[in-house]
Design an enzyme around this catalytic site. Sequence first.
Site, short mmCIF file in Angstrom:
data_model
loop_
_atom_site.label_atom_id
_atom_site.label_comp_id
_atom_site.label_asym_id
_atom_site.label_seq_id
_atom_site.Cartn_x
_atom_site.Cartn_y
_atom_site.Cartn_z
N HIS A 1 10.79 122.09 -45.99
CA HIS A 1 10.76 123.57 -45.88
C HIS A 1 9.40 124.13 -45.83
CE1 HIS A 1 12.15 128.00 -46.41
NE2 HIS A 1 10.63 128.07 -46.89
N GLU A 2 8.55 123.67 -46.86
CA GLU A 2 7.28 124.08 -46.87
C GLU A 2 6.17 123.49 -46.03
OE1 GLU A 2 6.27 126.50 -48.87
OE2 GLU A 2 8.30 126.52 -49.83
N HIS B 1 6.58 125.76 -42.87
CA HIS B 1 5.42 126.70 -43.05
C HIS B 1 3.81 126.22 -42.73
CE1 HIS B 1 8.19 129.86 -44.32
NE2 HIS B 1 8.55 129.10 -45.55
N GLY C 1 -7.96 155.66 -56.85
CA GLY C 1 -7.93 154.19 -56.46
C GLY C 1 -6.62 153.61 -56.99
N PRO D 1 -4.48 150.70 -59.28
CA PRO D 1 -4.57 150.15 -60.65
C PRO D 1 -5.34 148.97 -60.61
CG PRO D 1 -2.26 150.79 -59.77
CD PRO D 1 -3.15 150.72 -58.49
N GLY D 2 -6.49 149.14 -61.64
CA GLY D 2 -7.27 147.91 -62.04
C GLY D 2 -8.51 147.92 -61.24
N THR D 3 -8.74 148.96 -60.20
CA THR D 3 -9.96 149.10 -59.66
C THR D 3 -11.31 149.63 -60.31
OG1 THR D 3 -9.37 151.10 -58.81
CG2 THR D 3 -8.98 149.26 -57.43
N ASP E 1 11.42 134.64 -47.13
CA ASP E 1 11.15 134.62 -45.81
C ASP E 1 11.72 135.61 -44.88
OD1 ASP E 1 9.42 132.75 -46.84
OD2 ASP E 1 10.80 130.97 -46.14
N THR F 1 -11.72 154.24 -64.79
CA THR F 1 -11.94 154.53 -66.34
C THR F 1 -13.33 154.26 -66.55
OG1 THR F 1 -9.71 154.51 -66.99
CG2 THR F 1 -11.40 154.60 -68.64
#
Length: 621
Positions: free
Chosen positions: A435-436, A439, A213, A215-217, A511, A220
């Site tokens: 610009h934003e 988007h 899996g 990382p972090g799933t 972008d 352990t």
Amino acid sequence: MFNPNDNTPERGAAQPKKPSGFTFVVLLALTILLIAYIFRFDNVKVLSINYSDFLLFLEQNRIDSVTIYDNDTIEILLKSPTESGILQCRTHLPFSPDLSFVSGLEDKGIKITGSPAKVNPFSIFMNMLPWIFVFAIMFIMFRNMQGAGMRNFHFGKSKAKRYSDEGKKVSFSDVAGQKDAKFELEEVVEFLKNPQKFTKMGARIPKGVLLVGMPGTGKTLMARSVAGEAGVAFFHMSGSDFVEMFVGVGASRVRDLFDQGRKSAPCIIFIDELDAVGRTRGAGYGGGHDEREQTLNQLLVEMDGFDSKDGVIILAATNRPDVLDPALLRPGRFDRQVIIAMPDIKERQAILEIHAAKIPLDEGVDLCRVARMSPGMSGADIANLVNEAALFAARKDRSEVLMTDFEEARDKVLMGVARKTLVVSDKERRMTAVHEAGHALLHYYLKNADPLHKVTIIPHGRALGMAMSLPKEDRYSRSKGWLEDFITILYGGWIAEKLFYDETTTGTKNDIKQATELARNMVCEWGMAEELGPVAYGQEDEPIFLGKEIARHKDYSEDTAKRIDKAIKEILDNARDNAAKILESHKDNLEKLADALIERETLIDEEVRQIIGLPIKEELI
């Protein structure tokens, strides 16, 4: 953690200190040194003088007797004390005394005696003091080695940590989601509890289970939950703990680890980050004598000779199964691979509920919405999200965590820390807003685009602004239409700058890069270019030792390369033209949105809809 079979006192309890033997030896030596210095083993004061002073005393006839030692030292007894009240003197002769020297003293009526050189215990002790300290340091090192089980010489001993506490067991209920993985691992639990159920049917339980899996799933945590459900000992060791700078240490530790497992059966041996030691042989720089490969060979031998009837199950975790040696993955070793997948929206909500139970929440907090706000986050990411939200609430001296705290925490995790103190000129701030806004506006006029969540011009990390979407549901594959609309949205900022200022800024770098990579993948990997067809072009050149792509192997002709470039450019040009067409037709809304961003800095979906005159829709969760 507490071990019921261990008589070692708890860590928190105060323990009386036992004085060590070395401490006693040091105190005794210091005492002797102090006594020797005070008393000097000689209560008579003796004055050391020069040879010329001796000749002066001899000429003045002040010498009563002398004692000549075999080290050319002469001790003098005076007839009358000196001004300091001393009767005895000592000097070193510049020559060895002969008969003429002795007869000269006799002529002056001086009594002469001979004696071996005096032994001064204090001087002897001072000369031996450096050696005493050397032996003391060696004694300390030896005692430390003994006290720690000679750990400095037992390189081959396994560093596995054993967990077998009864008070804080981790079970499947502590792992949110992962139903498919739990179903696969329930067989392992059942075998450890009741092995006769399988053996009487002639079935063989897998010797090893590989947890795969991102990382972090929670790989352990899943392994520990298996041990907790089965109620058996759990040995945890990282793959990197096997390999040291000394040759043969890794193989020795593998043997010792499996010996511990056999002695503690039934138990689970868990090897975390297996790819650290299990990479394909022949990929390292050390050739066949590479220490890592010798460790892997020993691991293969131990697993091959391991009998599943012993009640010992090998679990391992990795996020790079593609680099593992094929011999590790064959039946009889790691028979089964269990996928620990990234959580979906329901699993994310369950993980949120587990972590949020530890913090005080406001009634207005909607964990379902938070789960929807965090697509692509792993369990570790969600735990970090909840912790950051609690930190935001604590900084503002609140007693409960609000929904706005989760919003800020999400922005920080995804985009970085908000740089509210960054000084940005009015012109640059205006260009960022335009610009934003470019988007954000495209989200409302493209058929396959995800709904807009929020748009902001508050700098986060290295970005001066951000427009974020909020998918209605988790998706595991993307259609061609969605990809084309996403590339169109990526070009929204570039087109908006071009419309208002007739030039663009460096803020479009990421972008354009992202749009180009998506277009290239559409052509070369996903077969979405009609003129080229469903053919994969350019295989990844990924050395196993490095574990990442460093180049793309060109396996096509120059003519095909031109056709690929043409197809990529066509996708990008179409997206750019589409973005320009939409923004030009809604330029007034674009300007309104940019003005609102200048005034408020952050706008959510409902506010954007009000500004551009679109109906407000209820969120689909």
